[in-house]
Write a protein that holds these residues in place. Structure first.
Motif, PDB file in Angstrom:
ATOM      1  N   ALA A  74      39.538  33.349  25.519  1.00 52.96           N
ATOM      2  CA  ALA A  74      39.913  34.486  26.355  1.00 52.96           C
ATOM      3  C   ALA A  74      38.666  35.298  26.673  1.00 52.96           C
ATOM      4  O   ALA A  74      37.644  35.206  25.991  1.00 52.96           O
ATOM      5  CB  ALA A  74      40.950  35.343  25.650  1.00 52.96           C
ATOM      6  N   PHE A  75      38.742  36.104  27.737  1.00 53.52           N
ATOM      7  CA  PHE A  75      37.627  36.965  28.110  1.00 53.52           C
ATOM      8  C   PHE A  75      38.152  38.324  28.548  1.00 53.52           C
ATOM      9  O   PHE A  75      39.341  38.481  28.882  1.00 53.52           O
ATOM     10  CB  PHE A  75      36.772  36.321  29.206  1.00 53.52           C
ATOM     11  N   ASN A  76      37.268  39.284  28.566  1.00 54.26           N
ATOM     12  CA  ASN A  76      37.616  40.654  28.936  1.00 54.26           C
ATOM     13  C   ASN A  76      37.208  40.907  30.380  1.00 54.26           C
ATOM     14  O   ASN A  76      36.045  40.739  30.741  1.00 54.26           O
ATOM     15  CB  ASN A  76      36.895  41.629  28.000  1.00 54.26           C
ATOM     16  N   LEU A  77      38.182  41.274  31.200  1.00 51.15           N
ATOM     17  CA  LEU A  77      37.900  41.595  32.600  1.00 51.15           C
ATOM     18  C   LEU A  77      38.477  42.969  32.896  1.00 51.15           C
ATOM     19  O   LEU A  77      39.694  43.127  33.004  1.00 51.15           O
ATOM     20  CB  LEU A  77      38.514  40.542  33.531  1.00 51.15           C
ATOM     21  N   ARG A  78      37.612  43.954  32.977  1.00 48.87           N
ATOM     22  CA  ARG A  78      38.028  45.330  33.233  1.00 48.87           C
ATOM     23  C   ARG A  78      39.152  45.764  32.281  1.00 48.87           C
ATOM     24  O   ARG A  78      40.232  46.197  32.703  1.00 48.87           O
ATOM     25  CB  ARG A  78      38.431  45.514  34.701  1.00 48.87           C
ATOM     26  N   SER A  79      38.895  45.571  31.011  1.00 45.10           N
ATOM     27  CA  SER A  79      39.791  45.988  29.917  1.00 45.10           C
ATOM     28  C   SER A  79      41.078  45.178  29.847  1.00 45.10           C
ATOM     29  O   SER A  79      42.040  45.579  29.183  1.00 45.10           O
ATOM     30  CB  SER A  79      40.135  47.490  30.031  1.00 45.10           C
ATOM     31  N   ARG A  80      41.107  44.028  30.494  1.00 39.64           N
ATOM     32  CA  ARG A  80      42.251  43.115  30.376  1.00 39.64           C
ATOM     33  C   ARG A  80      41.775  41.845  29.679  1.00 39.64           C
ATOM     34  O   ARG A  80      40.773  41.250  30.072  1.00 39.64           O
ATOM     35  CB  ARG A  80      42.830  42.768  31.753  1.00 39.64           C
ATOM     36  N   ILE A  81      42.501  41.444  28.663  1.00 41.50           N
ATOM     37  CA  ILE A  81      42.183  40.214  27.946  1.00 41.50           C
ATOM     38  C   ILE A  81      42.928  39.068  28.607  1.00 41.50           C
ATOM     39  O   ILE A  81      44.172  39.045  28.628  1.00 41.50           O
ATOM     40  CB  ILE A  81      42.553  40.318  26.454  1.00 41.50           C
ATOM     41  N   ILE A  82      42.176  38.105  29.145  1.00 45.26           N
ATOM     42  CA  ILE A  82      42.764  37.046  29.969  1.00 45.26           C
ATOM     43  C   ILE A  82      42.452  35.684  29.358  1.00 45.26           C
ATOM     44  O   ILE A  82      41.282  35.375  29.099  1.00 45.26           O
ATOM     45  CB  ILE A  82      42.203  37.121  31.404  1.00 45.26           C
ATOM     46  N   PRO A  83      43.472  34.857  29.121  1.00 44.64           N
ATOM     47  CA  PRO A  83      43.213  33.505  28.613  1.00 44.64           C
ATOM     48  C   PRO A  83      42.605  32.620  29.683  1.00 44.64           C
ATOM     49  O   PRO A  83      42.927  32.740  30.867  1.00 44.64           O
ATOM     50  CB  PRO A  83      44.613  33.008  28.217  1.00 44.64           C
ATOM     51  N   LEU A  84      41.713  31.715  29.261  1.00 47.23           N
ATOM     52  CA  LEU A  84      41.016  30.820  30.191  1.00 47.23           C
ATOM     53  C   LEU A  84      41.343  29.374  29.872  1.00 47.23           C
ATOM     54  O   LEU A  84      41.218  28.935  28.721  1.00 47.23           O
ATOM     55  CB  LEU A  84      39.506  31.038  30.099  1.00 47.23           C
ATOM     56  N   LEU A  85      41.736  28.637  30.897  1.00 45.91           N
ATOM     57  CA  LEU A  85      42.110  27.236  30.753  1.00 45.91           C
ATOM     58  C   LEU A  85      41.185  26.357  31.581  1.00 45.91           C
ATOM     59  O   LEU A  85      40.895  26.679  32.733  1.00 45.91           O
ATOM     60  CB  LEU A  85      43.569  27.044  31.178  1.00 45.91           C
ATOM     61  N   ASP A  86      40.721  25.254  31.011  1.00 46.87           N
ATOM     62  CA  ASP A  86      39.901  24.278  31.717  1.00 46.87           C
ATOM     63  C   ASP A  86      40.830  23.282  32.406  1.00 46.87           C
ATOM     64  O   ASP A  86      41.474  22.455  31.753  1.00 46.87           O
ATOM     65  CB  ASP A  86      38.984  23.556  30.720  1.00 46.87           C
TER      66      ASP A  86
END
Length: 335
Positions: free
Chosen positions: A85-97
Motif C-alpha cells: 500500500a502507499f500514501n496518497l494525500r493522506s489516503r492509504i491505497i492498496p497497489l496491485l500488479d
C-alpha cells in the motif's frame, strides 16, 4: 471498427464510452503464437525483448495516473499480485500488479505507471507498464469476450475493442478487487428482513451472469417476478416487444413490467442510453428505472439524473434494492 478520439468531454446517454488504454510489457512467448492483443517490440540498446499487451479501463473509474510511489508491504496478504500500500494525500491505497494477476511475466524497460481507481466506494491502484491515450468509442463497438479470451485472462476481461492495428481488452477491475478481498464481494445479509412484494414485476439488464443471479435472488426473495436480459440492447428489444403486446391488448405497460433495474457498463447499449430511450418513449416513460452500478458515486450521480433515472443504487447497497424498487412502484400507483 472503433473510432478513436482525444475528446474526453462525454455526455450521459450517448451510448459512448471513454477508456484509458494502457499496456503491459511482457516476455515473448516461447512459441510463435501471440495473444490477439499483443505486438512485438523492436529491441533497443539496453532493452530486453518483449511484447506489449493492450488493455483498457473506463475513464469514469480512474481518479489519476501517477508514477510508481513508495510502497509499504501489507501484513497477511495472501496473493502475490498485491504489492502493498502507499500514501496518497493522506489516503492509504492498496497497489496491485496487474501483470502478476494476469499471469504475465512483466519486462521492465521503463519505469512503471500506477492507475488509481475508485468504484464500489473503494479506492484501489494498479501497476502497469505504461499508459498510451484515452479513446472515445461506442458501446456498440465493445464485444463480449469469447471463451478463449476468458480462459487466457482468468475471466478478468469484460469486453474487447478492435482497432485497426491492435485489440484492446477491457479489464473487469471489479472482479479482480473482489477476488482479492472477499469483504468486497457483493452479498446480502441473510438475516435482513425483506418485505413481501408479491406480484411486482421487474426487468433487469446486466452483462454479468453473477450479478444477474444476485439481483434475481434478491428481488425474488422479496416476492418480485423477475425477467433477466444480458445487456442494454437486449433489454430495449424486450421492452419494445412488451410495449407492442400492451398496445395490441389495450392494457397498461405496468401489467407486464413495473420496474427496470439496469447496470450502466454493458456491451452494445449502456444503462444511461437505455434509460434515456425509456424516458423519451411516450409509452415507456412512466416505467421507473433504477441504475444499479459500481459507478454510482457522488461525482457521477449527475449522469443518471441527466437521463431521467428514478433512482440510483451502488452495488454495495444491493440489500436495499428490493425496498427501493417497491417504493418506486408504489409511488407510481399512488400518483
Amino acid at each position: 471498427m472503433a473510432t478513436q478520439s482525444t475528446d474526453i468531454l462525454l455526455e450521459a446517454g450517448t451510448n459512448e464510452l471513454e477508456i484509458v488504454e494502457f499496456y503491459l510489457e511482457e516476455e515473448p512467448k516461447a512459441s510463435d503464437e501471440a495473444e490477439p492483443n499483443q505486438e512485438d517490440q523492436t529491441i533497443e540498446a539496453g532493452h530486453k525483448p518483449s511484447r506489449k499487451g493492450f488493455y483498457g479501463v473506463n475513464v469514469a473509474k480512474v481518479l489519476e495516473i501517477i508514477r510508481m510511489p513508495k510502497v509499504t508491504e501489507m501484513p497477511e496478504v495472501s496473493h502475490p499480485a498485491v504489492l502493498g500500500a502507499f500514501n496518497l494525500r493522506s489516503r492509504i491505497i492498496p497497489l496491485l500488479d496487474l501483470s502478476i494477476w494476469l499471469k504475465k511475466k512483466r519486462v521492465e524497460n521503463e519505469p512503471p505507471k500506477v492507475i488509481v481507481t475508485e468504484f464500489n466506494q473503494v479506492t484501489s491502484a494498479f501497476m502497469v507498464s505504461g499508459v498510451t491515450r484515452i479513446h472515445r468509442i461506442s458501446w456498440e463497438d465493445v464485444e463480449a469476450p469469447n471463451k478463449y479470451v476468458s480462459a487466457l485472462s482468468s475471466e478478468s476481461i469484460t469486453g474487447v475493442v478492435k482497432f485497426d492495428d491492435r485489440i484492446v481488452f477491457i479489464l473487469d477491475l471489479e472482479r479482480i478487487v473482489s477476488e482479492l478481498n472477499p469483504a468486497m464481494r457483493l452479498q446480502f445479509d441473510d438475516n435482513f428482513e425483506l418485505d413481501g412484494y408479491s406480484g411486482y414485476k421487474a426487468l433487469i439488464a446486466d452483462d454479468s451472469p453473477l450479478i444477474r443471479e444476485m439481483i434475481r435472488d434478491m428481488l425474488g426473495q422479496a416476492g418480485f417476478q423477475v425477467e433477466k436480459t444480458n445487456n442494454g440492447r437486449e433489454c430495449w428489444d424486450r421492452l419494445v416487444e412488451i410495449k407492442k403486446r400492451a398496445q395490441e391488448e389495450e392494457r397498461p405497460i405496468t401489467d407486464y413490467v413495473q420496474v427496470l433495474v439496469s447496470d450502466i457498463e454493458m456491451p452494445m447499449m449502456d444503462g444511461h442510453h437505455l434509460c434515456k430511450r425509456v424516458k423519451e418513449d411516450p409509452v415507456l416513460r412512466d416505467l421507473p428505472v433504477i441504475l444499479f452500478s459500481s459507478l454510482i458515486t457522488d461525482k457521477l450521480r449527475h449522469r443518471g439524473e441527466t437521463v431521467g433515472a428514478d433512482d440510483q443504487v451502488s452495488k454495495p447497497e444491493i440489500t436495499y434494492l428490493a425496498r427501493r424498487a417497491a417504493a418506486l412502484i408504489e409511488a407510481r400507483r399512488a400518483g
